[in-house]
Scaffold this active site. Structure first.
Site, PDB file in Angstrom:
ATOM      1  N   GLU A 160       0.834  -1.213   0.000  1.00 11.62           N
ATOM      2  CA  GLU A 160       0.000   0.000   0.000  1.00 11.62           C
ATOM      3  C   GLU A 160       0.861   1.253   0.000  1.00 11.62           C
ATOM      4  OE1 GLU A 160      -2.779   2.659   2.890  1.00 11.62           O
ATOM      5  OE2 GLU A 160      -2.949   0.492   3.188  1.00 11.62           O
TER       6      GLU A 160
ATOM      7  N   CYS B  38      -7.872   3.803   8.393  1.00  5.40           N
ATOM      8  CA  CYS B  38      -9.195   3.195   8.212  1.00  5.40           C
ATOM      9  C   CYS B  38      -9.726   2.741   9.572  1.00  5.40           C
ATOM     10  CB  CYS B  38      -9.115   2.010   7.250  1.00  5.40           C
ATOM     11  SG  CYS B  38     -10.698   1.161   7.028  1.00  5.40           S
TER      12      CYS B  38
END
Length: 285
Positions: free
Chosen positions: A130, A195
């Site tokens: 990521e 998140c």
């Protein structure tokens, strides 16, 4: 005896989406390539391998042509999209929507800060898929910060803009921001891009671990999320055990237990936790 599977455990939405897209494609095609493990769980990777999913690295991807390639939930840098177009590769894009949105924000910020000399920092794990995708939005210019010590590379007289890898801890992010607020001599912008669906699992698993006499934590060895959550679990319940496969269970763990909890990482499939619960029930009977 009570055996409970943690309702907050298992795949996050991004991983569910990636696996569903892989299965849909493999139902029509014999072969689908994926850059890196689709999920950090060997058993699930092997299951999909049996359906025709082939894991490749970036070097192998660059030599590939006329094929279908899955971009997993972690996302990919712009270079991967360019290479796919050059080599006539059909992309099955399973990048998590949260990650894609973050990539766009970082790219926009980078373009706005080129002239001002602003420094983009990404709180994350160096080399993580990521993070590589996020750094790629800045043509490789963003600085990756894993810990406070990495901040020594920062020019405190220039503007600083901080983002975070989506799956990092809130406590670690707050530690970085605290130092930045103390030392930055110019403009500082902090964007909390963690998140919450992932980060909230930490307080949830603390409560889950307290409820049970024994906790079985199921995760692949490669999962950094799994290692982090298991450490939290172990802090709350010393009778917590890490397993990657049902064969690793030891019935001596349950000798005096009246309540057993089964939890897992964001990369742990629900079917695997259910299988472990069934194995325990059968052995106890």
């Amino acid at each position: 005896m009570i055996i409970e599977i943690d309702p907050n455990s298992g795949f996050c939405f991004g991983v569910v989406n990636a696996i569903e897209k892989a299965e849909e494609t493999l139902a029509k095609d014999k072969t689908l390539y994926c850059i890196g493990d689709i999920v950090h769980n060997n058993i699930e990777v092997d299951r999909l391998k049996g359906q025709g999913l082939k894991t490749i690295n970036h070097d192998e991807f660059e030599k590939l042509s006329n094929a279908k390639v899955l971009f997993r939930a972690h996302g990919e840098p712009p270079a991967s999209y360019i290479k796919a177009k050059e080599n006539n590769i059909e992309i099955i894009d399973a990048s998590c929507l949260v990650v894609l949105n973050l990539q766009e924000r970082i790219k926009k910020t980078y373009l706005e800060t080129i002239e001002s000399g602003g420094q983009i920092l990404i709180y994350g794990k160096k080399g993580h898929a990521e993070v590589n995708g996020l750094v790629g939005q800045t043509e490789g210019q963003a600085k990756v910060v894993e810990r406070v010590e990495d901040l020594k590379e920062i020019d405190w007289n220039k503007p600083v803009i901080l983002f975070s890898q989506t799956t990092k801890t809130i406590s670690g992010f707050e530690e970085i921001t605290k130092v930045l607020k103390l030392k930055c001599q110019n403009e500082l912008k902090i964007h909390d891009t963690i998140c919450r669906k992932v980060s909230n699992r930490m307080p949830n698993i603390r409560e889950f671990a307290k409820k049970h006499d024994v906790v079985i934590f199921v995760s692949g060895q490669k999962s950094s999320n799994g290692k982090l959550l298991f450490d939290v679990c172990k802090q709350e319940n010393s009778q917590s055990y890490f397993v990657s496969h049902p064969d690793e269970l030891k019935m001596t763990w349950f000798t005096e237990a009246k309540s057993i909890g089964i939890s897992g990482a964001t990369s742990t499939p629900s079917w695997l936790m259910e299988q472990i619960a069934e194995n325990i029930k059968l052995e106890i009977k």
